[in-house]
Design an enzyme around this catalytic site. Structure first.
Site, PDB file in Angstrom:
ATOM      1  N   ARG A  51       0.965  -1.161  -0.033  1.00 24.64           N
ATOM      2  CA  ARG A  51      -0.088  -0.132  -0.032  1.00 24.64           C
ATOM      3  C   ARG A  51       1.073   1.575   0.404  1.00 24.64           C
ATOM      4  NH1 ARG A  51      -2.525  -3.843   1.604  1.00 24.64           N
ATOM      5  NH2 ARG A  51      -0.640  -4.518   2.371  1.00 24.64           N
ATOM      6  N   THR A  52       1.468   0.833   0.776  1.00 21.81           N
ATOM      7  CA  THR A  52       2.426   2.672   1.085  1.00 21.81           C
ATOM      8  C   THR A  52       3.639   3.228  -0.570  1.00 21.81           C
ATOM      9  OG1 THR A  52       3.017   1.800   3.481  1.00 21.81           O
ATOM     10  CG2 THR A  52       4.282   4.139   2.683  1.00 21.81           C
ATOM     11  N   LYS A  80      26.218  -3.969  -2.345  1.00 26.86           N
ATOM     12  CA  LYS A  80      27.371  -4.704  -2.167  1.00 26.86           C
ATOM     13  C   LYS A  80      27.996  -3.654  -0.695  1.00 26.86           C
ATOM     14  CE  LYS A  80      26.553  -3.250  -7.115  1.00 26.86           C
ATOM     15  NZ  LYS A  80      27.359  -2.340  -7.938  1.00 26.86           N
ATOM     16  N   ARG A 101      11.041   3.836   3.207  1.00 23.74           N
ATOM     17  CA  ARG A 101      11.075   2.349   4.419  1.00 23.74           C
ATOM     18  C   ARG A 101      11.938   2.288   4.578  1.00 23.74           C
ATOM     19  NH1 ARG A 101       6.023  -1.589   4.298  1.00 23.74           N
ATOM     20  NH2 ARG A 101       5.031   1.223   4.671  1.00 23.74           N
ATOM     21  N   HIS A 129       5.209   5.832  10.888  1.00 21.64           N
ATOM     22  CA  HIS A 129       4.674   5.605  10.245  1.00 21.64           C
ATOM     23  C   HIS A 129       4.064   7.084  10.030  1.00 21.64           C
ATOM     24  CE1 HIS A 129       3.215   3.698   6.464  1.00 21.64           C
ATOM     25  NE2 HIS A 129       3.452   2.897   6.924  1.00 21.64           N
TER      26      HIS A 129
HETATM   27  N1   CP Z   1      -0.474  -0.108   6.146  1.00 22.56           N
HETATM   28  C1   CP Z   1       1.373  -0.579   5.415  1.00 22.56           C
HETATM   29  O1   CP Z   1       2.395   0.193   5.872  1.00 22.56           O
HETATM   30  O2   CP Z   1       1.115  -0.952   4.245  1.00 22.56           O
HETATM   31  P1   CP Z   1       2.027  -1.756   3.479  1.00 22.56           P
HETATM   32  O3   CP Z   1       3.180  -1.808   4.865  1.00 22.56           O
HETATM   33  O4   CP Z   1       1.651  -2.823   2.598  1.00 22.56           O
HETATM   34  O5   CP Z   1       2.576  -0.623   2.421  1.00 22.56           O
END
Ligand code: CP
Length: 312
Positions: A51-52, A80, A101, A129
């Site tokens: 999703r993110t 590397k 991320r 998050h």
């Molecule tokens: N909610 C969320 O962060 O989903 P993903 O890990 O799929 O990005």
């Protein structure tokens, strides 16, 4: 240059949160706009995501930006031995904004200190998050008509779940009452309980996931047990099925109750819940597009006024 990075939701005032929600509302009315024409958005995902990453990339595309990046760090020079600092320095030569991320807590803060481009934290370990929080707040606002004075049950992995940590911090402006429902091994960490005390946030803790608690809630926020954060997989096996929400547990809820989940789910919400009027997690994920369009614009200095003028 002013650092416009979004590292933690704790940096945002109440006014700023409400301003971003108004931006998200404008994007829900009209998602396709050319506000980021000519811009490059880099998405660097050192951990898996559906999703993110895809909603940030959709947001960038709908705003007219181009997207570069990776979803598999093994295919990059970090495999590397290139350091995070060098990776970020390089990518900030190419992109106007970096959505990242990373599995290490604090990685987004560190990246924001070495980057020439603003960083958007798309999740750093078990820490924060913030873009998820913006879509959670937007979902709460849309379903409840307010963010104020709500009873919010947070259920499941409150130790490693970064979404609940961010949501708790953002809600400090809105006088919530939290119910933390987790097994002993996955309790809300002390630092977040201290945060609640410091900011006058009311909370109760329980290891029982009872209908009595569900029936008090305006928002039931389910979470997945975060297998990837456990060092001892035997411990994961012990707690992985600890709470499972089933449709029959929803017979006497408040009429406004909505069930949120950041997703992915494993088995903590049974499939029969999907067809209940309280289920909202798929709409919640859709709201991520609008919230992330708002975040990309804001970080790049595009204002609500610019968006309103784009409507005309
Ligand atoms: N909610 C969320 O962060 O989903 P993903 O890990 O799929 O990005």
């Amino acid at each position: 240059m002013e650092n416009r990075s979004l590292v933690t939701i704790a940096d945002h005032s109440k006014e700023k949160i409400l301003y971003l929600l108004e931006m998200a509302k404008q994007f829900e009315l009209k998602p396709n706009r050319r506000l980021l024409d000519g811009r490059i958005v880099a998405t660097l995902f050192f951990e898996p995501s559906t999703r993110t990453r895809l909603s940030f990339e959709t947001a960038a595309n709908r705003l007219g930006a181009r997207v570069i990046g990776f979803s598999d760090p093994k295919a990059t020079s970090s495999s590397k031995g290139e350091t995070l600092k060098d990776t970020i320095k390089m990518v900030s030569n190419y992109a106007d904004i970096i959505v990242m991320r990373h599995y290490l807590e604090g990685a987004a803060r560190y990246a924001s200190e070495v980057s020439d481009a603003p960083i958007v934290n798309a999740g750093d370990g078990a820490n924060q998050h913030p873009s998820q929080t913006m879509l959670d707040l937007y979902s709460i606002y849309k379903t409840q008509g307010t963010l104020e004075n709500l009873n919010i049950c947070l259920v499941g992995d409150l130790k490693y779940g970064r979404t609940v940590h961010s949501l708790l911090m953002a809600m400090r402006h809105f006088n919530p009452t939290f119910f933390f429902i987790a097994p002993e091994e996955l309790k809300m960490p002390e630092e977040y309980k201290l945060y609640c005390k410091k900011h006058g946030i009311k909370y109760f803790e329980s290891t029982e996931f009872s209908e009595e608690l569900i029936n008090k809630a305006d928002i039931l926020y389910m979470t997945r047990v975060q297998r990837e954060r456990f060092t001892d997989l035997m411990e994961y096996e012990r707690v992985k099925n600890v709470y499972i929400l089933r449709a029959k547990m929803l017979e006497n809820t408040k009429p406004n109750l909505r069930i949120l989940h950041p997703l992915p789910r494993v088995n903590e919400i049974a499939y029969d819940v999907d067809d209940t009027p309280q289920a909202y997690y798929f709409q919640q994920a859709k709201n991520g597009l609008y919230a992330r369009e708002a975040i990309l614009c804001d970080v790049l200095g595009i204002t609500l006024q610019d968006i309103i003028e784009d409507n005309e």
